[in-house]
Design a protein around this motif. Structure first.
Motif, PDB file in Angstrom:
ATOM      1  N   GLU A  62      30.478  35.642  40.726  1.00  0.00           N
ATOM      2  CA  GLU A  62      31.898  35.306  40.752  1.00  0.00           C
ATOM      3  C   GLU A  62      32.113  33.956  41.424  1.00  0.00           C
ATOM      4  O   GLU A  62      32.874  33.105  40.941  1.00  0.00           O
ATOM      5  CB  GLU A  62      32.700  36.381  41.473  1.00  0.00           C
ATOM      6  N   THR A  65      30.900  31.226  39.106  1.00  0.00           N
ATOM      7  CA  THR A  65      31.766  31.076  37.939  1.00  0.00           C
ATOM      8  C   THR A  65      33.065  30.359  38.308  1.00  0.00           C
ATOM      9  O   THR A  65      33.494  29.417  37.623  1.00  0.00           O
ATOM     10  CB  THR A  65      32.087  32.453  37.337  1.00  0.00           C
ATOM     11  N   MET A  66      33.700  30.797  39.391  1.00  0.00           N
ATOM     12  CA  MET A  66      34.961  30.173  39.787  1.00  0.00           C
ATOM     13  C   MET A  66      34.752  28.727  40.217  1.00  0.00           C
ATOM     14  O   MET A  66      35.611  27.865  39.980  1.00  0.00           O
ATOM     15  CB  MET A  66      35.616  30.991  40.896  1.00  0.00           C
ATOM     16  N   ILE A  75      43.273  27.962  37.404  1.00  0.00           N
ATOM     17  CA  ILE A  75      42.214  28.845  37.888  1.00  0.00           C
ATOM     18  C   ILE A  75      42.088  28.627  39.391  1.00  0.00           C
ATOM     19  O   ILE A  75      42.064  27.488  39.857  1.00  0.00           O
ATOM     20  CB  ILE A  75      40.875  28.571  37.186  1.00  0.00           C
ATOM     21  N   ALA A 129      37.554  28.735  30.167  1.00  0.00           N
ATOM     22  CA  ALA A 129      36.436  29.614  30.540  1.00  0.00           C
ATOM     23  C   ALA A 129      35.586  29.949  29.328  1.00  0.00           C
ATOM     24  O   ALA A 129      34.347  29.924  29.381  1.00  0.00           O
ATOM     25  CB  ALA A 129      36.968  30.888  31.193  1.00  0.00           C
ATOM     26  N   ILE A 134      32.170  31.737  29.296  1.00  0.00           N
ATOM     27  CA  ILE A 134      32.524  32.783  30.255  1.00  0.00           C
ATOM     28  C   ILE A 134      33.665  33.630  29.702  1.00  0.00           C
ATOM     29  O   ILE A 134      34.719  33.109  29.320  1.00  0.00           O
ATOM     30  CB  ILE A 134      32.945  32.157  31.596  1.00  0.00           C
ATOM     31  N   HIS A 136      36.297  36.543  30.773  1.00  0.00           N
ATOM     32  CA  HIS A 136      36.830  37.039  32.041  1.00  0.00           C
ATOM     33  C   HIS A 136      36.686  38.554  32.168  1.00  0.00           C
ATOM     34  O   HIS A 136      36.217  39.071  33.169  1.00  0.00           O
ATOM     35  CB  HIS A 136      38.307  36.647  32.184  1.00  0.00           C
ATOM     36  N   PHE A 157      36.999  36.771  38.923  1.00  0.00           N
ATOM     37  CA  PHE A 157      36.018  36.707  37.849  1.00  0.00           C
ATOM     38  C   PHE A 157      34.808  37.588  38.169  1.00  0.00           C
ATOM     39  O   PHE A 157      33.709  37.338  37.703  1.00  0.00           O
ATOM     40  CB  PHE A 157      35.556  35.262  37.643  1.00  0.00           C
ATOM     41  N   ALA A 160      33.181  38.994  35.119  1.00  0.00           N
ATOM     42  CA  ALA A 160      33.080  38.078  33.986  1.00  0.00           C
ATOM     43  C   ALA A 160      31.685  38.131  33.391  1.00  0.00           C
ATOM     44  O   ALA A 160      30.700  38.365  34.086  1.00  0.00           O
ATOM     45  CB  ALA A 160      33.407  36.650  34.428  1.00  0.00           C
ATOM     46  N   ASP A 196      39.636  39.202  25.524  1.00  0.00           N
ATOM     47  CA  ASP A 196      40.446  38.503  26.524  1.00  0.00           C
ATOM     48  C   ASP A 196      41.839  38.180  25.979  1.00  0.00           C
ATOM     49  O   ASP A 196      42.829  38.218  26.723  1.00  0.00           O
ATOM     50  CB  ASP A 196      39.747  37.207  26.960  1.00  0.00           C
TER      51      ASP A 196
END
Length: 495
Positions: A62, A65-66, A75, A129, A134, A136, A157, A160, A196
């Protein structure tokens, strides 16, 4: 998914603990104050109880990813992450003051314009994303924070997936049932861009209504009760008179049971929302995504024609061509370089010397032609719709696009008759095909929360015993999707 005891806020160099913000199944969130530069930050801390290698790995993923998506304006930004000596870990993020969108939707009714704007902004984040590979897989109102300037921030995330792939540990994390599509709930898919999109639509539906789409007020809304409804029951309409039919249709399509029937990408969904903004004469919300080189860009054409080689499914929204019935006159007005850059069409002619008389002649001919065109357009041979002579609330949208008629709020009246009350209403610019949405309740205070009834014609009779009070509001709706504001509330008593 079992709940564990709250974790203790750890001591973090450079940060001073202030207060708890929230708690989830595997992590708690605390408010800290960063000392240099001084500002509030949110710190997500893994709980020690029940901590497994899979949960720790998901937490690390996470954070990564973020951080990878941190440049996107919608985001939540991650500043840093660290694993602690005792096996725990924390994540330092931008602080968004409460409430999140789930809490806001419970407390207040969000406007259609705000929901459309939020939907486009979130779709921008999700599309970005997706382009980074990616998915979510947990889009819901509680995972949308709101900055002090009103901008949404997509967060969490934790589950994700990369390109929709799922490994053997993902079942430890789970999904949020009320906003998840049937193919994910029933194990037919690990999630992809279309799942998503479903969750985005379910989230917007929730923001409009104040609850998830398949939740039944007062009924059994456990996960086991919701799942069969999500699989077999068509997506319901919002029941709000101010929600245009075009938005009802788009949300229903995006929550289709079969993934192939939905918008296939988040940017396609965003463009559908933009079209409704245009239809309703709202300000246009830009789509912001990563371009082909990996840089954030505004994915709107802004009315400029794109080169033929541009891939419109990637980063641009092409504005509809505007056709003018009148000839364009040449001009000798000088323009700046910025103005010239906006207009990529033929440049204005510079008229000088002996060409002046010829230029004047061209202008006169053009004016005469325009006058003849205008007279011909209003000739007696042209069909006239008598109903259009009445005043109406309408506007040309999109710089020459279609005219969208927004009905004015009707005036509501009526009277009590034996055994019932009869409501009547009037408004300027009546159109063939107009229909009406009514809220009816036994008191004025209950009208705004009453179920919406579709009425095809007036007057409208409601059964009422002698002396019984009936209150109502009415709105005008058009087949194209435009809907007026509600009338004032009118209360009558049965005769």
């Amino acid at each position: 998914m079992s709940r564990t005891a709250p974790s203790t806020a750890p001591e973090i160099p450079g940060l001073v603990y202030r207060q708890p913000l929230g708690s989830g199944g595997y992590a708690d969130v605390f408010l800290y104050e960063q000392q240099m530069p001084r500002m509030p930050v949110a710190v997500k801390v893994l709980k020690r109880d029940g901590l497994t290698p899979a949960i720790r790995r998901q937490f690390i993923e996470e954070a990564n990813t973020m951080a990878e998506l941190a440049d996107h304006p919608y985001i939540v930004q991650v500043f840093r992450s660290e694993q602690l000596a005792d096996g725990g870990a924390y994540l330092v993020m931008k602080y968004y003051p409460p409430p999140n969108l789930a809490t806001r939707a419970k407390r207040e009714r969000l406007t259609v314009e705000e929901v459309l704007r939020t939907g486009i902004q979130l779709s921008s984040a999700v599309e970005t994303a997706h382009r980074a590979g990616i998915i979510h897989r947990d889009i819901k109102p509680a995972n949308v924070l709101v900055s002090q300037y009103g901008a949404p921030g997509l967060t969490d995330f934790g589950i994700a997936g990369r390109g929709g792939n799922q490994d053997e540990h993902d079942e430890d994390v789970g999904v949020s049932v009320p906003w998840s599509p049937p193919e994910v709930l029933y194990g037919q898919s690990n999630g992809d861009s279309r799942s998503d999109v479903y969750s985005l639509a379910a989230t917007l539906w929730h923001l409009l209504v104040g609850r998830s789409p398949f939740e039944q007020p007062g009924g059994d809304n456990s996960a086991y009760a919701l799942m069969p409804r999500i699989r077999a029951t068509p997506a319901p309409q919002t029941g709000r008179a101010d929600v245009p039919l075009s938005l009802e249709r788009l949300l229903g399509q995006a929550m289709a049971k079969k993934p192939d029937a939905r918008p296939q990408t988040a940017i396609e969904f965003a463009r559908g929302l933009q079209a409704i903004e245009q239809e309703q004469r709202f300000a246009r919300t830009p789509i912001v995504v990563l371009d082909e080189s990996g840089h954030t860009t505004v994915a709107d054409g802004g009315g400029r024609p794109a080169p033929e080689h541009t891939d419109h499914d990637r980063t641009s929204v092409r504005a509809p061509a505007v056709m003018s019935p009148q000839p364009q006159l040449p001009t000798a007005t000088p323009r700046s370089a910025d103005e010239a850059a906006v207009d990529e069409g033929p440049q204005p002619l510079t008229i000088s010397g002996g060409a002046l008389l010829a230029g004047v002649g061209v202008v006169l001919l053009a004016l005469v032609g325009a006058l003849v065109w205008a007279i011909g357009f209003r000739s007696d041979d042209a069909p006239v719709d008598a109903s259009t002579d009445a005043p109406r609330a309408s506007a040309t949208v999109g710089g020459g696009g279609p005219v969208v008629d927004i009905p004015e709020p009707p005036g509501l009246d009526g009277q009590g008759v034996p055994g019932s009350v009869v409501f009547t209403w009037n408004y300027a610019g009546v159109r063939k095909g107009d229909f009406y949405r009514m809220r009816i309740a036994p008191s004025q205070a209950e009208v705004v929360d009453a179920e919406v009834t579709t009425v095809r014609e007036m007057p409208h009779k409601v059964a009422a015993a002698p002396g019984e009070t009936v209150c109502a509001q009415v709105a005008v709706a058009r087949a194209a999707g435009a809907t007026s504001a509600y009338s004032g509330i009118k209360c009558l008593q049965g005769g």
